[in-house]
Design a protein around this motif. Structure first.
Motif, PDB file in Angstrom:
ATOM      1  N   ILE A 143       0.845  -1.193   0.000  1.00 19.54           N
ATOM      2  CA  ILE A 143       0.000   0.000   0.000  1.00 19.54           C
ATOM      3  C   ILE A 143       0.878   1.239   0.000  1.00 19.54           C
ATOM      4  CG2 ILE A 143      -1.725   1.290   1.307  1.00 19.54           C
ATOM      5  CD1 ILE A 143      -2.737  -1.332   2.421  1.00 19.54           C
ATOM      6  N   LEU A 144       0.503   2.219  -0.798  1.00 19.52           N
ATOM      7  CA  LEU A 144       1.243   3.466  -0.872  1.00 19.52           C
ATOM      8  C   LEU A 144       1.270   4.112   0.514  1.00 19.52           C
ATOM      9  CD1 LEU A 144       2.605   5.601  -2.645  1.00 19.52           C
ATOM     10  CD2 LEU A 144       0.367   6.644  -2.966  1.00 19.52           C
ATOM     11  N   ASN A 145       2.446   4.336   1.070  1.00 20.98           N
ATOM     12  CA  ASN A 145       2.592   4.814   2.436  1.00 20.98           C
ATOM     13  C   ASN A 145       3.622   5.934   2.476  1.00 20.98           C
ATOM     14  OD1 ASN A 145       2.685   5.168   5.179  1.00 20.98           O
ATOM     15  ND2 ASN A 145       3.478   3.125   5.653  1.00 20.98           N
ATOM     16  N   LEU A 146       3.155   7.122   2.820  1.00 20.32           N
ATOM     17  CA  LEU A 146       4.044   8.281   2.853  1.00 20.32           C
ATOM     18  C   LEU A 146       4.644   8.516   4.234  1.00 20.32           C
ATOM     19  CD1 LEU A 146       2.020  10.814   0.667  1.00 20.32           C
ATOM     20  CD2 LEU A 146       4.125   9.630   0.045  1.00 20.32           C
ATOM     21  N   GLN A 147       4.235   7.737   5.216  1.00 22.11           N
ATOM     22  CA  GLN A 147       4.732   7.962   6.564  1.00 22.11           C
ATOM     23  C   GLN A 147       6.246   7.807   6.684  1.00 22.11           C
ATOM     24  OE1 GLN A 147       2.665   5.852   9.635  1.00 22.11           O
ATOM     25  NE2 GLN A 147       4.185   6.336  11.205  1.00 22.11           N
ATOM     26  N   PRO A 148       6.867   6.787   6.082  1.00 23.04           N
ATOM     27  CA  PRO A 148       8.330   6.691   6.176  1.00 23.04           C
ATOM     28  C   PRO A 148       9.038   7.925   5.629  1.00 23.04           C
ATOM     29  CG  PRO A 148       7.412   4.635   5.364  1.00 23.04           C
ATOM     30  CD  PRO A 148       6.293   5.630   5.352  1.00 23.04           C
ATOM     31  N   LEU A 149       8.584   8.425   4.481  1.00 23.07           N
ATOM     32  CA  LEU A 149       9.191   9.620   3.902  1.00 23.07           C
ATOM     33  C   LEU A 149       9.009  10.813   4.823  1.00 23.07           C
ATOM     34  CD1 LEU A 149      10.508  10.953   1.352  1.00 23.07           C
ATOM     35  CD2 LEU A 149       8.173  11.530   0.659  1.00 23.07           C
ATOM     36  N   ARG A 150       7.786  10.987   5.343  1.00 22.90           N
ATOM     37  CA  ARG A 150       7.504  12.110   6.228  1.00 22.90           C
ATOM     38  C   ARG A 150       8.372  12.047   7.478  1.00 22.90           C
ATOM     39  NH1 ARG A 150       1.854  11.628   7.588  1.00 22.90           N
ATOM     40  NH2 ARG A 150       2.535  10.360   9.357  1.00 22.90           N
ATOM     41  N   ASN A 151       8.479  10.860   8.086  1.00 26.80           N
ATOM     42  CA  ASN A 151       9.291  10.716   9.296  1.00 26.80           C
ATOM     43  C   ASN A 151      10.761  11.023   9.040  1.00 26.80           C
ATOM     44  OD1 ASN A 151       7.115  10.036  10.887  1.00 26.80           O
ATOM     45  ND2 ASN A 151       7.493   7.832  10.831  1.00 26.80           N
ATOM     46  N   MET A 152      11.263  10.577   7.898  1.00 25.09           N
ATOM     47  CA  MET A 152      12.674  10.817   7.586  1.00 25.09           C
ATOM     48  C   MET A 152      12.955  12.296   7.372  1.00 25.09           C
ATOM     49  SD  MET A 152      13.964   7.572   5.284  1.00 25.09           S
ATOM     50  CE  MET A 152      12.641   7.609   4.079  1.00 25.09           C
ATOM     51  N   LEU A 153      12.071  12.990   6.648  1.00 24.25           N
ATOM     52  CA  LEU A 153      12.261  14.420   6.421  1.00 24.25           C
ATOM     53  C   LEU A 153      12.090  15.199   7.724  1.00 24.25           C
ATOM     54  CD1 LEU A 153      10.449  14.954   3.001  1.00 24.25           C
ATOM     55  CD2 LEU A 153      12.900  14.740   3.439  1.00 24.25           C
ATOM     56  N   LEU A 154      11.147  14.775   8.539  1.00 19.85           N
ATOM     57  CA  LEU A 154      10.949  15.417   9.837  1.00 19.85           C
ATOM     58  C   LEU A 154      12.201  15.280  10.696  1.00 19.85           C
ATOM     59  CD1 LEU A 154       9.064  16.778  11.888  1.00 19.85           C
ATOM     60  CD2 LEU A 154       8.206  14.510  12.503  1.00 19.85           C
ATOM     61  N   PHE A 155      12.783  14.092  10.721  1.00 17.27           N
ATOM     62  CA  PHE A 155      14.003  13.872  11.502  1.00 17.27           C
ATOM     63  C   PHE A 155      15.154  14.704  10.955  1.00 17.27           C
ATOM     64  CE2 PHE A 155      18.017  11.586  12.149  1.00 17.27           C
ATOM     65  CZ  PHE A 155      18.052  11.551  13.534  1.00 17.27           C
ATOM     66  N   GLN A 156      15.304  14.727   9.631  1.00 20.54           N
ATOM     67  CA  GLN A 156      16.378  15.523   9.034  1.00 20.54           C
ATOM     68  C   GLN A 156      16.249  16.987   9.421  1.00 20.54           C
ATOM     69  OE1 GLN A 156      17.331  14.901   4.817  1.00 20.54           O
ATOM     70  NE2 GLN A 156      16.310  12.920   4.911  1.00 20.54           N
ATOM     71  N   TYR A 157      15.031  17.484   9.418  1.00 19.24           N
ATOM     72  CA  TYR A 157      14.833  18.891   9.780  1.00 19.24           C
ATOM     73  C   TYR A 157      15.206  19.137  11.240  1.00 19.24           C
ATOM     74  CZ  TYR A 157      12.732  23.282  11.047  1.00 19.24           C
ATOM     75  OH  TYR A 157      12.551  24.550  11.548  1.00 19.24           O
ATOM     76  N   LEU A 158      14.785  18.238  12.124  1.00 18.09           N
ATOM     77  CA  LEU A 158      15.079  18.415  13.545  1.00 18.09           C
ATOM     78  C   LEU A 158      16.583  18.361  13.815  1.00 18.09           C
ATOM     79  CD1 LEU A 158      12.205  16.235  15.051  1.00 18.09           C
ATOM     80  CD2 LEU A 158      12.379  18.728  15.084  1.00 18.09           C
ATOM     81  N   VAL A 159      17.286  17.456  13.140  1.00 20.79           N
ATOM     82  CA  VAL A 159      18.747  17.387  13.293  1.00 20.79           C
ATOM     83  C   VAL A 159      19.392  18.664  12.759  1.00 20.79           C
ATOM     84  CG1 VAL A 159      20.842  16.188  12.546  1.00 20.79           C
ATOM     85  CG2 VAL A 159      18.858  14.874  13.293  1.00 20.79           C
ATOM     86  N   ASN A 160      18.841  19.206  11.686  1.00 25.07           N
ATOM     87  CA  ASN A 160      19.342  20.462  11.132  1.00 25.07           C
ATOM     88  C   ASN A 160      19.203  21.598  12.152  1.00 25.07           C
ATOM     89  OD1 ASN A 160      20.233  21.950   8.553  1.00 25.07           O
ATOM     90  ND2 ASN A 160      18.431  23.110   9.159  1.00 25.07           N
ATOM     91  N   VAL A 161      18.082  21.613  12.865  1.00 26.75           N
ATOM     92  CA  VAL A 161      17.863  22.622  13.909  1.00 26.75           C
ATOM     93  C   VAL A 161      18.855  22.428  15.054  1.00 26.75           C
ATOM     94  CG1 VAL A 161      16.232  23.446  15.666  1.00 26.75           C
ATOM     95  CG2 VAL A 161      15.427  22.963  13.348  1.00 26.75           C
TER      96      VAL A 161
END
Length: 446
Positions: A143-161
Motif C-alpha cells: 500500500i502506498l505509504n508516505l509515513q516513512p518519507l515524512r518521518n525521515m524528512l521530519l528527523f532531518q529537519y530536527l537534526v538540522n535545527v
C-alpha cells in the motif's frame, strides 16, 4: 532561541497569512484543505523569503508550517513544508525552535479536539528515531505509504535545527570556555532530559543508522498505488516516491550519523569542562557515546559491517576500530622487530604490530573471527589513508612505526598472519581490496 530581528509589527501579515488556514485545517483531509495549506505555504514564502527586508515570521506561523510537515499525507505538502522550513531557518537563523522542554504535557496529552501542537518534545524525538528503524518494512508494503518519507524528512529537519544551535555554541566553548552557553544547547537539553534514557537513545541511533545503511544499499521498492482514490494520482505519487525514497534514506542515515557525532563532540566538551571544574552536580554524569557504541558492536557483531560502512568520518572510524581491537589484543608485552620496547596497541600501527605475532593473531580471531578481523583492519586502513598525511595520526602516533610505508607493510603482514592462523579462512573481497591498495602504495614509496 528568540531572534534579534524584528517580528511582524501589528500582526497584520500573520493574520492575513494564517487566515488562509480554516478552522478545520488540521482535523480534516480534503483536497480543498490541501489547496489551502499549499496556498498558506506559498504565502509565507512570498511574504518572508521573496520580499526584501522582510521581518521574521512569528512562532505561530512556524508552528503551522511544522504542523503540516508532522501530520500531512500529501507528497506535495510534505516536500513543500520541509523545504520551506529549511529555507526559513537559513534566512532567519535560530528564529525559533520546534522543541518543547516543558514538563506540563506528554505527547498523548497535547491533542485538543483533533489539533496537535506544532512542537516536539524529547519523548517525541526518541519515538521518531525508533520509527526510523522501521522504514525498510514500511516502505516495502504493497500500500502506498508516505509515513516513512515524512518521518525521515521530519528527523532531518530536527537534526538540522539541533546542528544550527549546537555548532556555534560548541565553537564558543572551544574558543572561550563558555560551558554555560553549551549547557543550554538543544542537544544537551535533550540528553539530560528525564523523559528519556540516554543510553537507549544512543543505542537506538546506532541500530537505526545500521538499518538505514543496509537498506540504502539495496533500496528496491514495490510500493503500489492504494486501491482507493484516483489511480492516476496515486500512480504519479508512487512513481515520485520510488524515485525520491533512496536518496532520502541515504540522507537520513547521514543525519543519524550527524546526531551521533554531535553527541560525541558534546561528550568531549563536557569531559573538558569536568576536568576544569566548570560543571556542577546538576550536569550529571553519563557514559560517553563511543563506549556505548563499542559495547553494542561487541555484543552484536552483525551490525559491525553496516556501521563502519555508513561511518564516513575517517578519524573517528580509525579511533573506534583501534579501541575495539584493543579489547581483544592479549595484554602481554610484545617484542617487535623494530623496537626493544612493547607495542603500543592504542595506535593503528601498534594494532597491526600485534597481528604480526602468530599467537596473538590466533587469540584474537578466537574471540572475533578471522572475517571480523579482516573487516576491521580493512576499514581502519581505508580510514587511515583517507586522512591527510599531516593529520593522519595524533602526536602519540607520530613515529616511524606509524609511517605510511610501515603501515602498508604491516597491513600485508597482518593478513599473512591471519591466513596462517586459520588456513581454512579466505581473504574477503574488502580485505583483498585493502591489500591491493597497500601493495600499490608501498611500491610507489619504494
Amino acid at each position: 532561541m528568540g531572534s534579534k530581528r524584528k517580528r511582524v509589527g501589528d500582526g497584520g501579515m500573520e493574520e492575513n497569512t494564517m487566515a488562509i488556514l480554516d478552522t478545520y485545517c488540521f482535523s480534516k483531509s480534503t483536497q480543498h484543505i490541501a489547496d489551502d495549506r499549499l496556498s498558506f505555504l506559498e504565502a509565507v514564502r512570498s511574504g518572508f523569503l521573496v520580499t526584501e527586508n522582510a521581518s521574521v515570521p512569528t512562532n505561530k506561523m512556524y508552528k503551522a508550517i511544522f504542523q503540516i510537515l508532522k501530520v500531512e499525507n500529501s507528497l506535495d505538502l510534505i516536500m513543500t513544508s520541509y523545504q520551506l522550513l529549511l529555507e526559513l531557518d537559513k534566512h532567519f537563523p535560530q528564529a525559533w525552535s520546534p522543541f518543547s522542554f516543558g514538563t506540563d504535557a506528554t505527547s498523548s496529552e497535547k491533542q485538543d479536539h483533533g489539533k496537535v501542537s506544532g512542537s516536539f518534545d524529547v519523548t517525541d524525538f526518541h519515538l521518531l528515531i525508533e520509527d526510523l528503524s522501521k522504514v525498510p518494512d514500511e516502505a516495502n508494503t504493497e500500500i502506498l505509504n508516505l509515513q516513512p518519507l515524512r518521518n525521515m524528512l521530519l528527523f532531518q529537519y530536527l537534526v538540522n535545527v539541533i546542528e544550527g544551535d549546537f555548532v556555534p555554541r560548541n565553537l564558543a566553548f572551544t574558543e572561550h570556555s563558555d560551558w554555560n552557553n553549551l549547557r543550554e544547547s538543544l542537544l544537551n537539553m535533550i540528553l539530560v532530559s528525564r523523559k528519556i534514557t540516554y543510553k537507549t537513545l544512543v543505542k537506538d541511533c546506532l541500530s537505526t543508522m545500521c538499518e538505514l545503511s543496509q537498506y540504502s544499499r539495496d533500496c528496491s521498492h514495490d510500493t503500489r498505488p492504494d486501491e482507493t482514490g484516483s489511480t492516476e494520482i496515486t500512480e504519479k505519487c508512487r512513481t515520485a516516491l520510488a524515485i525520491a525514497l533512496p536518496g532520502v534514506v541515504k540522507s537520513t542515515c547521514a543525519a543519524v550519523q550527524k546526531l551521533l557525532l554531535m553527541i560525541i563532540e558534546l561528550d568531549s566538551s563536557k569531559k573538558e569542562a569536568d576536568l576544569e571544574g566548570w560543571t556542577t552536580r546538576a550536569d550529571g554524569t553519563r557514559t560517553p557515546a563511543t563506549e556505548i557504541i563499542l559495547d553494542e558492536l561487541s555484543y552484536d557483531k552483525n551490525i559491525l559491517f553496516p556501521f563502519f560502512q555508513a561511518l564516513d568520518k575517517p578519524k573517528l572510524k580509525l579511533d573506534m576500530i583501534v579501541q575495539y581491537l584493543k579489547k581483544y589484543i592479549p595484554k602481554t608485552s610484545i617484542r617487535t622487530r623494530r623496537s626493544n620496547g612493547s607495542t603500543d596497541d592504542s595506535t593503528f600501527g601498534g594494532v597491526l604490530n600485534s597481528f604480526s605475532n602468530g599467537n596473538n593473531t590466533k587469540s584474537i580471531i578466537k574471540k572475533i573471527s578471522s572475517e571480523v578481523a579482516q573487516l576491521l583492519l580493512a576499514h581502519a586502513f581505508q580510514a587511515y589513508i583517507l586522512l591527510p598525511s599531516q593529520h593522519s595520526t595524533e602526536s602519540k602516533e607520530d613515529t616511524a612505526e606509524n609511517s605510511r610505508p610501515n603501515i602498508c607493510k604491516d597491513m600485508i603482514s597482518a593478513f599473512t598472519c591471519l591466513k596462517k592462523a586459520d588456513k581454512h579462512t579466505e581473504i574477503q573481497p574488502f580485505g583483498k581490496e585493502a591489500l591491493f591498495t597497500a601493495a600499490i602504495m608501498l611500491s610507489r614509496n619504494s
